[in-house]
Design a protein around this motif. Sequence first.
Motif, short mmCIF file in Angstrom:
data_model
loop_
_atom_site.label_atom_id
_atom_site.label_comp_id
_atom_site.label_asym_id
_atom_site.label_seq_id
_atom_site.Cartn_x
_atom_site.Cartn_y
_atom_site.Cartn_z
N GLY A 94 0.51 -8.72 0.00
CA GLY A 94 0.96 -8.86 -1.38
C GLY A 94 0.47 -7.70 -2.22
N PHE A 95 1.42 -7.04 -2.89
CA PHE A 95 1.05 -5.89 -3.73
C PHE A 95 1.43 -6.17 -5.18
CE2 PHE A 95 1.98 -4.14 0.48
CZ PHE A 95 0.81 -3.47 0.74
N TYR A 96 0.81 -5.45 -6.09
CA TYR A 96 1.20 -5.57 -7.50
C TYR A 96 2.54 -4.85 -7.66
CZ TYR A 96 -3.63 -6.95 -7.80
OH TYR A 96 -4.82 -7.60 -7.58
N TRP A 98 4.23 -3.76 -10.04
CA TRP A 98 4.37 -2.73 -11.07
C TRP A 98 3.73 -1.41 -10.65
CZ3 TRP A 98 -0.49 -1.36 -12.69
CH2 TRP A 98 -1.50 -2.29 -12.45
N MET A 99 3.04 -1.40 -9.52
CA MET A 99 2.39 -0.16 -9.06
C MET A 99 3.33 0.63 -8.13
SD MET A 99 -1.50 -1.03 -7.95
CE MET A 99 -2.77 -1.45 -9.12
N THR A 100 3.10 1.94 -8.04
CA THR A 100 3.75 2.72 -7.00
C THR A 100 2.82 2.69 -5.77
OG1 THR A 100 2.65 4.76 -7.65
CG2 THR A 100 4.78 4.29 -8.71
N GLU A 103 -0.28 4.66 -6.42
CA GLU A 103 -1.19 3.96 -7.35
C GLU A 103 -1.96 2.86 -6.61
OE1 GLU A 103 1.12 4.51 -11.62
OE2 GLU A 103 1.60 2.79 -10.35
N TYR A 104 -1.27 2.18 -5.67
CA TYR A 104 -1.98 1.12 -4.95
C TYR A 104 -3.09 1.70 -4.08
CZ TYR A 104 -3.29 -3.23 -3.00
OH TYR A 104 -4.05 -4.32 -2.67
N PHE A 107 -5.95 2.61 -6.26
CA PHE A 107 -6.68 1.40 -6.66
C PHE A 107 -7.59 0.92 -5.52
CE2 PHE A 107 -6.19 -3.34 -6.21
CZ PHE A 107 -7.20 -3.70 -7.08
N ALA A 108 -7.02 0.87 -4.31
CA ALA A 108 -7.80 0.43 -3.14
C ALA A 108 -8.98 1.37 -2.90
CB ALA A 108 -6.90 0.37 -1.91
N ARG A 110 -10.54 3.24 -5.07
CA ARG A 110 -11.56 3.08 -6.11
C ARG A 110 -12.43 1.86 -5.83
NH1 ARG A 110 -7.67 5.50 -9.59
NH2 ARG A 110 -6.67 3.51 -10.05
N LEU A 111 -11.84 0.80 -5.27
CA LEU A 111 -12.65 -0.38 -4.91
C LEU A 111 -13.70 0.00 -3.87
CD1 LEU A 111 -9.99 -3.25 -4.68
CD2 LEU A 111 -11.77 -3.00 -6.39
N PHE A 112 -13.37 0.99 -3.01
CA PHE A 112 -14.34 1.44 -2.01
C PHE A 112 -15.28 2.50 -2.58
CE2 PHE A 112 -11.14 -0.28 0.92
CZ PHE A 112 -11.96 -1.01 1.76
N ARG A 138 8.63 1.65 -7.69
CA ARG A 138 7.49 0.72 -7.69
C ARG A 138 7.57 -0.20 -6.48
NH1 ARG A 138 6.79 -0.67 -14.14
NH2 ARG A 138 6.44 1.49 -14.75
N GLN A 154 -2.97 1.21 3.22
CA GLN A 154 -4.09 0.77 2.38
C GLN A 154 -5.28 0.28 3.22
OE1 GLN A 154 -5.26 -2.63 1.69
NE2 GLN A 154 -3.99 -3.33 3.38
N ALA B 6 -13.40 -0.87 -11.02
CA ALA B 6 -12.07 -0.55 -10.48
C ALA B 6 -11.08 -1.67 -10.78
CB ALA B 6 -12.17 -0.30 -8.98
N SER B 98 0.63 -14.95 -4.59
CA SER B 98 1.41 -13.75 -4.25
C SER B 98 0.74 -12.93 -3.15
CB SER B 98 1.59 -12.87 -5.49
OG SER B 98 0.34 -12.35 -5.89
N GLY B 99 -0.47 -13.27 -2.79
CA GLY B 99 -1.16 -12.54 -1.72
C GLY B 99 -1.91 -11.32 -2.19
N THR B 100 -1.82 -11.00 -3.48
CA THR B 100 -2.52 -9.80 -3.97
C THR B 100 -4.04 -10.00 -3.97
OG1 THR B 100 -2.11 -10.63 -6.21
CG2 THR B 100 -0.61 -8.95 -5.40
N LYS B 107 -11.61 -6.11 0.30
CA LYS B 107 -12.25 -4.81 0.01
C LYS B 107 -13.55 -5.11 -0.75
CE LYS B 107 -7.87 -2.42 0.03
NZ LYS B 107 -7.22 -3.53 0.73
N PRO B 108 -14.33 -4.08 -1.03
CA PRO B 108 -15.59 -4.36 -1.73
C PRO B 108 -15.39 -4.81 -3.19
CG PRO B 108 -15.73 -2.30 -0.54
CD PRO B 108 -14.28 -2.69 -0.55
#
Lengths: 317, 254
Positions: A94-96, A98-100, A103-104, A107-108, A110-112, A138, A154, B6, B98-100, B107-108
Motif C-alpha cells: 500500500g502506497f500513498y 498522492w506521492m510519486t 517521493e515514496y 520518504f522510505a 528518510r525513515l532509515f 502519482r 522501496q 520523517a 490501505s496497507g500504507t 521500517k524504523p
Amino acid sequence: MTVIRPDESAAIELRGLTKRFGDAIALDGVDLVVRPGIVFGFLGRNGAGKTTALRILSGLARPTAGTAHVLGHDVERATDAIRARIGFLPDVPGFYPWMTAREYLEFAGRLFGLDKATLDARATALLEMAGLASVTTRVGGFSRGMKQRLGIAQALINAPSLLMLDEPTSALDPIGRREVLEMVASLRGRTTVFFSTHILADVERVCDAVAILERGRVVASAGVAELTARATANRLIVEVEDSVAAAAVAGALAGRAWLKSIETDGRALHLAVSDLPSAQREIPAAIAAAGMALRRFEIGETSLEDVFVELVGGPAQ
Amino acid sequence: MTGFGAFLGKELTEIRRTWRLWVIPGMLVFFGITSPIIAALTPALVQSMATSQPGLVIRIPPPTARDAYVQFIKSLDQLVLIAIIITGASVVSGERSSGTAILALTKPLSRAAFVVTKILSQTMLLVAATALGTAVCLAVTAVVFDGGDGARLVTAVAVWLVYAVLLVVVMTLFSAAFHSRGAAAGAGLGFYFFTLLLSAWGPAARNSFVGLVLATQKALVIESQSLGWPIATGVVAIGLGAVAAVGIFERQEL
C-alpha cells in the motif's frame, strides 16, 4: 532446563514458532534456519501460513509460542534493530496515492535516516532497476505490476541484510516476473532473500534452498537439489506400439506394490514408482508377456513439483 | 520515537497535497466570513417574515458584533466538531486498511511515533485553521459592525480549541482501536453527545473537561468564569488519550 541459544550466524531462525487465531492454528511449531547470503524460497499453498510467518518476522504480529530470530535478534524484543536491517514487501503493498515513486523512495529512505546524497543515488538506481525512472505520475495511477516493482525498490532502499518478500511475483506479467526473479537472483551473496510463493517454477529458477510449508508445519527444508533427490517416487516414461497397447500395459501393471500412479498419453505411459529396480525388471517383462514391443523406457527427472505433490498431496501451481 | 521527523514531514506534505487541507480550514474560513453576515442579516430576514403575517409584531434589537461571534462559535461547537470526528475516524484505520501503515511500520518508525505524529499533525492543522478562521471572523465583523470585543472571541475560541484538540486525540484513539472507520466515527459521535449531555450536570461541568462544551459560548457573554478545572482536566485527558492511543496501537497486530 536446557537453554537453546539462537544461532547468531543465521539470517532467520525459527524454533517451535506457533501462531493461533482463536481455535485456528496458522503456524504449528515451525522450525527453520535460513543461512545468510542465499535465496530462500518459502513454498506453500495459499493459506499454508506463509504470510503469517512473514508478518511475525517483520514485527507486524506476535507469535503465540516459540521464538523467531532475525539477524540474531529476537523479533519480539529488538524491533528497532531488526527493522533497520531488513527490507519488506507485503503481498499487496500500500502506497500513498498522492506521492510519486521517487517521493515514496525518498520518504522510505528518510525513515532509515539516509543522508541526502546517498538517498538521491539509491533512489535513482532503484527507480532505474524497477523501470520507473521515467514515470512521473502519482502512485495512485499505477498498475498493480508497477506498484509491485516500486514495492521491491522501496524494500531495497536501505541496502538490507535481509530482504523478505511475500508473493513478489504473483501480480506480475511474465516479463515483469522474469525481471523480478533476475533481480532477486542478482542479490545472491550480498543479501539474504527470503521469499514466499506458491509458484514452484519461481523457486526452481532462483532459489538455493527451500522450505515447504503445509497447514502451518514445515514438511521439508533443504537445498533445492537435495530436496528433489530426496523424492521417494521416480518418474518413468514408457512407450509401446500404440494407444491400445498402452492401455493394455496400464491394466497389466495396475496393483503392483511399487506403482504410485500411472497415466496414459497416446502410446506413452507416465509412471511414478517407489521402487525403481522392481519397475525396471517388471515393466519390460509385463510388456513382453503381453506380446508387445517396448519402444522407449526412460527414467525422467524428478522436479520440485513431484516433491511438493508427494509431501502435500496436491499441486501448488 | 524512531522515525518521528520523517513521518511528520510526510503527514504535513499529505495535508498540503490532499483534501485534508480544505475540509476543516475551509469550514473555518467559510464560517469566519458568513457568521458576521448572517448575524447582520438575521433581523431583516425575521422582520420580512413578520410583515407577511398580519398582526405579528417581532421586536429584535439591532445586531451587534457579539451576535456575529456567537454565530461563529455555534458553528465551531456543532459543525466543525462533527467534521473533526468524521475526518479523524480514518486517521489510523485508513492507513491500516490501505496497507500504507504496514510498509511504513516495517521500517524504523515506531508505533508511538506513528500515533503521536498523527495527533500532532492534526493539531497543527486545527490550530492554524482556527487561527485563520478566527482572524477572518474578526476582520469581517469589524467591517460589518464597525468593531467589537475581539478579545472575548479569542478567549472563547481558545477554550473551544482545548476541547477540539481533545476530540482529535479521542478520534485517534478510536481510529487505532477500531478497524472500521464507521465504528470509530460512531464511537466519536457517542463521545461528543455524551459529553454534551454531561455538561448540563453542574458538578461535571465545573470539575471536568465536559465543562468546556458550554464554557465556550459562556466566554462570549460572561465577564469571568472559573475554567481552571475544565481546562486542567482537558489537558490531562489529552495526555492520557494520547498514551492510550499509543498503547492500543502498539498491542495491535497488523
